[in-house]
Design an enzyme around this catalytic site. Sequence first.
Site, PDB file in Angstrom:
ATOM      1  CE  LYS A 268      -4.198   1.911   2.026  1.00 31.82           C
ATOM      2  NZ  LYS A 268      -4.910   2.164   0.780  1.00 31.82           N
TER       3      LYS A 268
HETATM    4  N1  PMP Z   1      -7.804  -1.950  -2.881  1.00 30.33           N
HETATM    5  C1  PMP Z   1      -7.172  -0.770  -2.941  1.00 30.33           C
HETATM    6  C2  PMP Z   1      -6.356  -0.439  -4.142  1.00 30.33           C
HETATM    7  C3  PMP Z   1      -7.289   0.134  -1.883  1.00 30.33           C
HETATM    8  O1  PMP Z   1      -6.672   1.316  -1.928  1.00 30.33           O
HETATM    9  C4  PMP Z   1      -8.095  -0.185  -0.768  1.00 30.33           C
HETATM   10  C5  PMP Z   1      -8.250   0.793   0.356  1.00 30.33           C
HETATM   11  N2  PMP Z   1      -7.235   0.656   1.307  1.00 30.33           N
HETATM   12  C6  PMP Z   1      -8.728  -1.443  -0.741  1.00 30.33           C
HETATM   13  C7  PMP Z   1      -8.561  -2.304  -1.816  1.00 30.33           C
HETATM   14  C8  PMP Z   1      -9.517  -1.869   0.434  1.00 30.33           C
HETATM   15  O2  PMP Z   1      -8.620  -2.165   1.493  1.00 30.33           O
HETATM   16  P1  PMP Z   1      -9.076  -2.058   3.005  1.00 30.33           P
HETATM   17  O3  PMP Z   1     -10.298  -2.868   3.136  1.00 30.33           O
HETATM   18  O4  PMP Z   1      -7.937  -2.634   3.780  1.00 30.33           O
HETATM   19  O5  PMP Z   1      -9.310  -0.618   3.286  1.00 30.33           O
END
Ligand code: PMP
Length: 312
Positions: A155
């Site tokens: 991320k």
């Molecule tokens: N995919 C991407 C590319 C994201 O940026 C996010 C947001 N963090 C998610 C999926 C969902 O992840 P999460 O449930 O951990 O927020």
Amino acid sequence: MEATKFIYLNGEFVPFADAKVHILAPVMKYGALVFEGICAYWSAAARQSYVFRNAEHVQRLRESMRILRFDDSHLPAKLDEIVRRTVEINEIRSDAHIRLAAWIDGAGEMDSAGPVSVACTAMARAERTIDGRFRTATISNWRRIDDRSMPPRVKTAANYSNSRLALMQARGDGYQEAILLGVDGKVSEGTAACFFMVRNGVVVTPPVTSGILESVTRATLLEVLRDVLRLPVQERPIDRTEVYVADEAFLCGSVYEITPLKSIDRIPVGKGEIGEVTRSLWNSYESHVRGETGGNRGWLTPVFGSVAAAAM
Ligand code: PMP
């Protein structure tokens, strides 16, 4: 504009205006930053706020740093406590969005592993309804980045240029959301959310090897679908044409929570209404994040009235 009062920065809480980074830091030159978007939920009944799945977000941040070879040896041990404290010190007694970030600071180059700086911000966020976020989507002609070049599992802010390309094109073309296919042509994910569909009573989502971020919300929903709603669930590759014949489809993420899709490429999803599975999943998710389900599965960190942490 002051979006929040106090920001955690490298060991102390500083006023909004003092949270700065130098233009020559590798974070500015190469996008060397990893982050987490985390939510806290206010419970009116308990007069308490809960950070949702704090430990899992902190773990993913550490994994992102590891893959990008950040020197994490000098990081504060209790990043989860910094997250909790940031909501508390700003006295946010409503839902909140928290951003925890780590980046390569100093004046180094592309191969610098440190110094690593850490910041955490928390901002109040309005409560939402599922009906208020029923959206249109398109399958983007941009491809999702891939583990062989820009790993989506990490991320990092740098990965979001891929999301931005898809989202800006979708918005320009009159859609609200974009869904990206991977380099293999299978459905990957949204621009900041994972994808789920319901076909013939089975809930289906791409596996973590389909070029997706290993989403905390996705993992939560899989657990709720299996254990609470007792529905059949599959993690498997999804073809593009399957989404056009899905009965229900939604995006999920910490910010998106559960965002139902009304149409994809102007083809209505199912009957063009929010589906039964999506609605019951939303109700269950809402009660879990606000601590209204009895056992909280270790997912909730109470914000207020905690014994103050030792070292930050
Ligand atoms: N995919 C991407 C590319 C994201 O940026 C996010 C947001 N963090 C998610 C999926 C969902 O992840 P999460 O449930 O951990 O927020």
